[in-house]
Design a protein around this motif. Structure first.
Motif, PDB file in Angstrom:
ATOM      1  N   ARG A  65       6.847   3.282  10.981  1.00  0.00           N
ATOM      2  CA  ARG A  65       6.809   2.956   9.647  1.00  0.00           C
ATOM      3  C   ARG A  65       7.530   1.898   9.093  1.00  0.00           C
ATOM      4  O   ARG A  65       7.020   1.201   8.334  1.00  0.00           O
ATOM      5  CB  ARG A  65       7.085   4.030   8.787  1.00  0.00           C
ATOM      6  CG  ARG A  65       6.119   5.358   9.073  1.00  0.00           C
ATOM      7  CD  ARG A  65       6.595   6.526   8.252  1.00  0.00           C
ATOM      8  NE  ARG A  65       8.004   7.029   8.669  1.00  0.00           N
ATOM      9  CZ  ARG A  65       8.974   7.816   8.109  1.00  0.00           C
ATOM     10  NH1 ARG A  65       8.411   8.687   7.218  1.00  0.00           N
ATOM     11  NH2 ARG A  65      10.092   8.466   8.548  1.00  0.00           N
ATOM     12  N   GLU A  66       8.433   1.460  10.101  1.00  0.00           N
ATOM     13  CA  GLU A  66       9.041   0.139   9.606  1.00  0.00           C
ATOM     14  C   GLU A  66       7.957  -1.377   9.567  1.00  0.00           C
ATOM     15  O   GLU A  66       8.299  -1.968   8.670  1.00  0.00           O
ATOM     16  CB  GLU A  66      10.171  -0.263  10.672  1.00  0.00           C
ATOM     17  CG  GLU A  66      11.052  -1.616  10.281  1.00  0.00           C
ATOM     18  CD  GLU A  66      11.859  -1.319   9.174  1.00  0.00           C
ATOM     19  OE1 GLU A  66      12.271  -2.148   8.454  1.00  0.00           O
ATOM     20  OE2 GLU A  66      12.102  -0.248   8.885  1.00  0.00           O
ATOM     21  N   ILE A  67       7.185  -1.119  10.318  1.00  0.00           N
ATOM     22  CA  ILE A  67       5.927  -2.185  10.276  1.00  0.00           C
ATOM     23  C   ILE A  67       5.355  -2.135   8.981  1.00  0.00           C
ATOM     24  O   ILE A  67       5.160  -3.000   8.249  1.00  0.00           O
ATOM     25  CB  ILE A  67       5.174  -2.025  11.419  1.00  0.00           C
ATOM     26  CG1 ILE A  67       5.965  -2.372  12.604  1.00  0.00           C
ATOM     27  CG2 ILE A  67       4.063  -3.109  11.306  1.00  0.00           C
ATOM     28  CD1 ILE A  67       4.944  -2.202  14.059  1.00  0.00           C
ATOM     29  N   ASP A  68       5.054  -0.875   8.460  1.00  0.00           N
ATOM     30  CA  ASP A  68       4.316  -0.680   7.303  1.00  0.00           C
ATOM     31  C   ASP A  68       5.377  -1.228   6.137  1.00  0.00           C
ATOM     32  O   ASP A  68       4.697  -1.781   5.180  1.00  0.00           O
ATOM     33  CB  ASP A  68       4.186   0.933   7.221  1.00  0.00           C
ATOM     34  CG  ASP A  68       3.062   1.214   7.975  1.00  0.00           C
ATOM     35  OD1 ASP A  68       2.148   0.477   8.458  1.00  0.00           O
ATOM     36  OD2 ASP A  68       3.214   2.621   8.332  1.00  0.00           O
ATOM     37  N   ARG A  69       6.434  -1.072   6.193  1.00  0.00           N
ATOM     38  CA  ARG A  69       7.427  -1.376   5.202  1.00  0.00           C
ATOM     39  C   ARG A  69       7.386  -3.095   5.113  1.00  0.00           C
ATOM     40  O   ARG A  69       7.499  -3.516   3.862  1.00  0.00           O
ATOM     41  CB  ARG A  69       8.861  -1.028   5.232  1.00  0.00           C
ATOM     42  CG  ARG A  69       8.976   0.643   5.319  1.00  0.00           C
ATOM     43  CD  ARG A  69      10.248   1.017   5.532  1.00  0.00           C
ATOM     44  NE  ARG A  69      10.269   2.630   5.746  1.00  0.00           N
ATOM     45  CZ  ARG A  69      10.850   3.196   7.000  1.00  0.00           C
ATOM     46  NH1 ARG A  69      11.066   2.416   7.944  1.00  0.00           N
ATOM     47  NH2 ARG A  69      10.636   4.616   6.935  1.00  0.00           N
ATOM     48  N   ILE A  70       7.661  -3.565   6.115  1.00  0.00           N
ATOM     49  CA  ILE A  70       7.346  -5.047   6.363  1.00  0.00           C
ATOM     50  C   ILE A  70       6.044  -5.632   5.930  1.00  0.00           C
ATOM     51  O   ILE A  70       6.090  -6.494   5.006  1.00  0.00           O
ATOM     52  CB  ILE A  70       7.565  -5.623   7.930  1.00  0.00           C
ATOM     53  CG1 ILE A  70       8.995  -5.289   8.359  1.00  0.00           C
ATOM     54  CG2 ILE A  70       7.298  -7.129   8.067  1.00  0.00           C
ATOM     55  CD1 ILE A  70       9.118  -5.514   9.856  1.00  0.00           C
ATOM     56  N   GLN A  71       5.099  -5.070   6.095  1.00  0.00           N
ATOM     57  CA  GLN A  71       3.754  -5.415   5.607  1.00  0.00           C
ATOM     58  C   GLN A  71       3.688  -5.276   4.059  1.00  0.00           C
ATOM     59  O   GLN A  71       3.314  -6.441   3.477  1.00  0.00           O
ATOM     60  CB  GLN A  71       2.658  -4.591   6.138  1.00  0.00           C
ATOM     61  CG  GLN A  71       1.198  -4.865   5.778  1.00  0.00           C
ATOM     62  CD  GLN A  71       0.228  -4.116   6.448  1.00  0.00           C
ATOM     63  OE1 GLN A  71       0.664  -3.253   7.261  1.00  0.00           O
ATOM     64  NE2 GLN A  71      -1.051  -4.044   5.840  1.00  0.00           N
ATOM     65  N   ALA A  72       4.338  -4.202   3.253  1.00  0.00           N
ATOM     66  CA  ALA A  72       4.206  -4.169   2.039  1.00  0.00           C
ATOM     67  C   ALA A  72       4.924  -5.188   1.498  1.00  0.00           C
ATOM     68  O   ALA A  72       4.629  -5.515   0.429  1.00  0.00           O
ATOM     69  CB  ALA A  72       4.986  -2.550   1.730  1.00  0.00           C
ATOM     70  N   ILE A  73       6.284  -5.367   1.861  1.00  0.00           N
ATOM     71  CA  ILE A  73       7.160  -6.770   1.219  1.00  0.00           C
ATOM     72  C   ILE A  73       6.643  -7.895   1.285  1.00  0.00           C
ATOM     73  O   ILE A  73       6.286  -8.477   0.400  1.00  0.00           O
ATOM     74  CB  ILE A  73       8.461  -6.619   1.984  1.00  0.00           C
ATOM     75  CG1 ILE A  73       9.426  -5.465   1.898  1.00  0.00           C
ATOM     76  CG2 ILE A  73       9.399  -7.896   1.813  1.00  0.00           C
ATOM     77  CD1 ILE A  73      10.612  -5.522   2.717  1.00  0.00           C
ATOM     78  N   ILE A  74       5.900  -8.207   2.495  1.00  0.00           N
ATOM     79  CA  ILE A  74       5.134  -9.652   2.574  1.00  0.00           C
ATOM     80  C   ILE A  74       3.992  -9.649   1.554  1.00  0.00           C
ATOM     81  O   ILE A  74       3.713 -10.579   0.828  1.00  0.00           O
ATOM     82  CB  ILE A  74       4.670  -9.837   4.154  1.00  0.00           C
ATOM     83  CG1 ILE A  74       5.860  -9.838   5.111  1.00  0.00           C
ATOM     84  CG2 ILE A  74       3.911 -11.186   3.916  1.00  0.00           C
ATOM     85  CD1 ILE A  74       5.581 -10.412   6.547  1.00  0.00           C
ATOM     86  N   GLN A  75       3.044  -8.523   1.519  1.00  0.00           N
ATOM     87  CA  GLN A  75       1.967  -8.416   0.658  1.00  0.00           C
ATOM     88  C   GLN A  75       2.340  -8.218  -0.885  1.00  0.00           C
ATOM     89  O   GLN A  75       1.323  -8.646  -1.488  1.00  0.00           O
ATOM     90  CB  GLN A  75       1.005  -7.260   1.183  1.00  0.00           C
ATOM     91  CG  GLN A  75       0.362  -7.278   2.575  1.00  0.00           C
ATOM     92  CD  GLN A  75      -0.307  -6.354   2.890  1.00  0.00           C
ATOM     93  OE1 GLN A  75      -0.342  -5.309   2.468  1.00  0.00           O
ATOM     94  NE2 GLN A  75      -1.761  -6.549   3.777  1.00  0.00           N
ATOM     95  N   SER A  76       3.704  -8.205  -1.142  1.00  0.00           N
ATOM     96  CA  SER A  76       3.940  -8.228  -2.475  1.00  0.00           C
ATOM     97  C   SER A  76       4.551  -9.840  -2.949  1.00  0.00           C
ATOM     98  O   SER A  76       4.884  -9.825  -3.996  1.00  0.00           O
ATOM     99  CB  SER A  76       5.184  -7.272  -2.725  1.00  0.00           C
ATOM    100  OG  SER A  76       4.822  -5.874  -2.393  1.00  0.00           O
ATOM    101  N   MET A  77       4.558 -10.584  -2.151  1.00  0.00           N
ATOM    102  CA  MET A  77       4.884 -12.053  -2.310  1.00  0.00           C
ATOM    103  C   MET A  77       3.519 -12.637  -3.116  1.00  0.00           C
ATOM    104  O   MET A  77       2.298 -12.357  -2.361  1.00  0.00           O
ATOM    105  CB  MET A  77       5.128 -12.748  -1.051  1.00  0.00           C
ATOM    106  CG  MET A  77       6.590 -11.978  -0.508  1.00  0.00           C
ATOM    107  SD  MET A  77       7.003 -12.887   1.050  1.00  0.00           S
ATOM    108  CE  MET A  77       8.499 -12.071   1.505  1.00  0.00           C
ATOM    109  N   THR A  78       3.589 -13.913  -3.502  1.00  0.00           N
ATOM    110  CA  THR A  78       2.590 -14.700  -4.049  1.00  0.00           C
ATOM    111  C   THR A  78       2.189 -15.463  -2.632  1.00  0.00           C
ATOM    112  O   THR A  78       2.821 -15.632  -1.662  1.00  0.00           O
ATOM    113  CB  THR A  78       3.040 -15.430  -5.325  1.00  0.00           C
ATOM    114  OG1 THR A  78       4.130 -16.434  -4.505  1.00  0.00           O
ATOM    115  CG2 THR A  78       3.546 -14.688  -6.259  1.00  0.00           C
ATOM    116  N   PRO A  79       0.849 -16.128  -2.732  1.00  0.00           N
ATOM    117  CA  PRO A  79       0.408 -17.004  -1.607  1.00  0.00           C
ATOM    118  C   PRO A  79       1.610 -18.044  -1.443  1.00  0.00           C
ATOM    119  O   PRO A  79       1.665 -18.511  -0.434  1.00  0.00           O
ATOM    120  CB  PRO A  79      -0.772 -17.357  -2.028  1.00  0.00           C
ATOM    121  CG  PRO A  79      -1.306 -16.184  -3.027  1.00  0.00           C
ATOM    122  CD  PRO A  79      -0.156 -15.788  -3.494  1.00  0.00           C
ATOM    123  N   ALA A  80       2.335 -18.752  -2.740  1.00  0.00           N
ATOM    124  CA  ALA A  80       3.172 -19.866  -2.467  1.00  0.00           C
ATOM    125  C   ALA A  80       4.317 -19.370  -1.821  1.00  0.00           C
ATOM    126  O   ALA A  80       4.941 -19.924  -0.858  1.00  0.00           O
ATOM    127  CB  ALA A  80       3.423 -20.397  -3.993  1.00  0.00           C
TER     128      ALA A  80
END
Length: 521
Positions: free
Chosen positions: A372-387
């Motif tokens: 699930r650590e990969i899911d957490r990393i994905q959630a963090i990156i997807q919470s960022m703006t494109p910039a």
């Protein structure tokens, strides 16, 4: 599955390291440890006796006594004998010359035939075949419905004229499926048959009647690899009662000791053709004896990993990511997320890492890895703006707090991800430019200045090479000149005249253990 066997064999080979010659006592002790390891893995006794006898005979021969490294030679012998008892060569499906190829599945109830039928159908689709599934298991409750659901998951039609649940004649269904396949232009027919909780006369007669009615090109016996010695007994009973051409092992991802896989081929004489190792429909492939033997001996399975990567990875996307690594700061968090999503297509990280050589020593860490650590990393990156993904340097304190809140994580998690990304990017960029890993030489063939590479002596104003007045430095400079001349002559390891390469010196210069000299050869 083979964790216990792998650990025992690794400990056995560890005791042989550093020995220039093996005495009779060394060979007997090694053979005894191998015997214990195989018996603990639930391998059938006749197979153990044959295997250990072959290893001892070869270990006493000239191939070990004359070897430069007896320990490595013993490992090589064990690997080759493992390949032999696992079947030697990979056995592939035989396809009919005309008309549809008929594959009949047989086995006990609970072995996983219905799920495996869909996995096999998906695998055949990937081989450019057009398979059709046949619901001929009319005995087990909801077996027909289960096959229909699995068929829909893999996009393969299911021929199910009878509802099952105890009604209908499976022989008629199997016979009618051949005409249906010809009518609908399907080139492979996979017949799922009924099983029982144990071997009985009714089960054998029904399976034999279906076989006689459709004359299958391949009869595959499906066996649960977790049932140990019973797998061998059941396999022999089906061979005598129905007959089959190959074996399919299911549940290879379980925690059983794996003796069935090592015993069935030797006891029945029939090859293991396929292996199923997970719940996903893609967790299925050809059984390669040499690759399985390498896994058991903790040599990894790079060929399977490469094949899976070729299926999962977008080559164009990977090329673009590689090009970005060549420019400083070009690789972004968006690229990292895309690469991570492609890696996830390969399966669990534990499974992927387990295919790498030498990972047996990190088994505890791999088993405790939280997927699930990969899911957490994905959630963090997807919470960022494109910039922010494009330029992580702009992520200041307030942005990190917002990202943490959006992903349901702590600010410290965001800090750790961003910091680790910068460190990883710096290392990958260095490798892409030919700098190599810190403390290691650069990648062969890569451009740029290699870390640890010898520098050309500086020239004076009149073009003459400067020689240091310090004797130690002068000797070092002379050695560097000689090495440079050797490299120019096509020999990077200190032999300008093209004589035989000193592989031990080569291993030393590449920061590898001396044992690797054998692999360099």
């Amino acid at each position: 599955m083979f964790a216990t066997l792998s650990d025992r064999l690794a400990d056995t080979f560890k005791n042989l390291r550093g020995k220039g010659r093996l005495s009779e006592a060394d060979i007997d002790a090694t053979a005894r440890e191998i015997r214990i390891a195989l018996l603990e893995a639930d391998v059938a006794l006749p197979v153990v006796k044959e295997f250990v006898g072959a290893v001892k005979e070869r270990a006493r021969g000239e191939e070990v006594s004359g070897a430069l490294n007896p320990a490595q030679q013993i490992i090589k012998i064990v690997h080759e004998e493992l390949v032999t008892i696992l079947g030697g060569e990979t056995r592939r499906l035989r396809y009919a010359k005309s008309g549809p190829t008929v594959i009949m599945l047989a086995g006990l109830q609970g072995a996983g035939k219905t799920t495996l039928a869909a996995k096999l159908a998906l695998w055949l689709k990937e081989q450019d075949k057009t398979p059709m599934l046949v619901a001929a298991d009319l005995q087990r409750p909801n077996a027909v419905q289960q096959l229909q659901v699995n068929g829909e998951r893999v996009g393969v039609p299911v021929f199910a004229p009878e509802p099952g649940n105890g009604t209908g004649d499976p022989v008629d269904v199997a016979r009618a499926s051949i005409d249906e396949a010809k009518r609908t232009l399907h080139d492979v027919v996979i017949i799922d048959t009924a099983g029982r909780l144990g071997v009985d006369e009714t089960l054998m007669k029904q399976a034999a009647d279906i076989r006689d009615a459709v004359q299958p090109d391949e009869v595959l016996f499906v066996v649960d690899a977790m049932i140990g010695q019973d797998a061998v007994t059941t396999a022999q009973a089906f061979l005598d009662g129905v007959g089959y051409d190959g074996v399919v092992l299911t549940k290879l991802d379980g925690d059983a000791r794996g003796g069935a896989a090592l015993s069935i081929r030797s006891i029945t004489g029939k090859p293991v053709m396929f292996a199923s190792s997970g719940e996903k429909m893609t967790d299925f492939d050809l059984f390669h004896p040499d690759r399985m033997a390498s896994r058991i001996l903790d040599m990894g399975d790079m060929l399977t990993l490469i094949e899976q990567a070729e299926k999962a990875f977008d080559s164009d996307q990977a090329m673009k990511a590689a090009e970005k690594l060549g420019t400083k700061g070009g690789f972004t968090l968006e690229d990292f997320l895309q690469q991570m999503m492609q890696i996830r297509k390969l399966g669990s990280m534990t499974k992927i890492m387990g295919m790498l050589p030498g990972m047996g020593q990190f088994r505890d860490q791999l088993e405790n890895f939280d997927e699930r650590e990969i899911d957490r990393i994905q959630a963090i990156i997807q919470s960022m703006t494109p910039a922010e993904r494009e330029n992580p340097k702009i992520i200041d304190g307030s942005r990190r707090a917002r990202i943490a809140k959006g992903s349901g994580r702590q600010v410290s998690d965001v800090n750790q991800l961003v910091d680790r990304f910068f460190e990883a990017r710096k290392m990958m960029e260095q490798m892409a430019r030919g700098g190599g890993m810190p403390g290691m030489p650069g990648l062969p063939g890569a451009g740029g200045k290699r870390a640890g590479a010898r520098q050309q002596p500086q020239k004076g104003k009149k073009g003459k090479k400067r020689v240091s007045g310090n004797p130690a430095k002068a000797a070092q400079q002379k050695a560097a000149e000689k090495a440079a001349a050797a490299e120019k002559a096509g020999n990077p390891f200190g032999n300008p005249d093209g004589a035989e390469i000193d592989y031990e010196k080569a291993a030393e210069q590449l920061n590898l253990p001396k044992d690797f000299s054998q692999f360099l050869k």
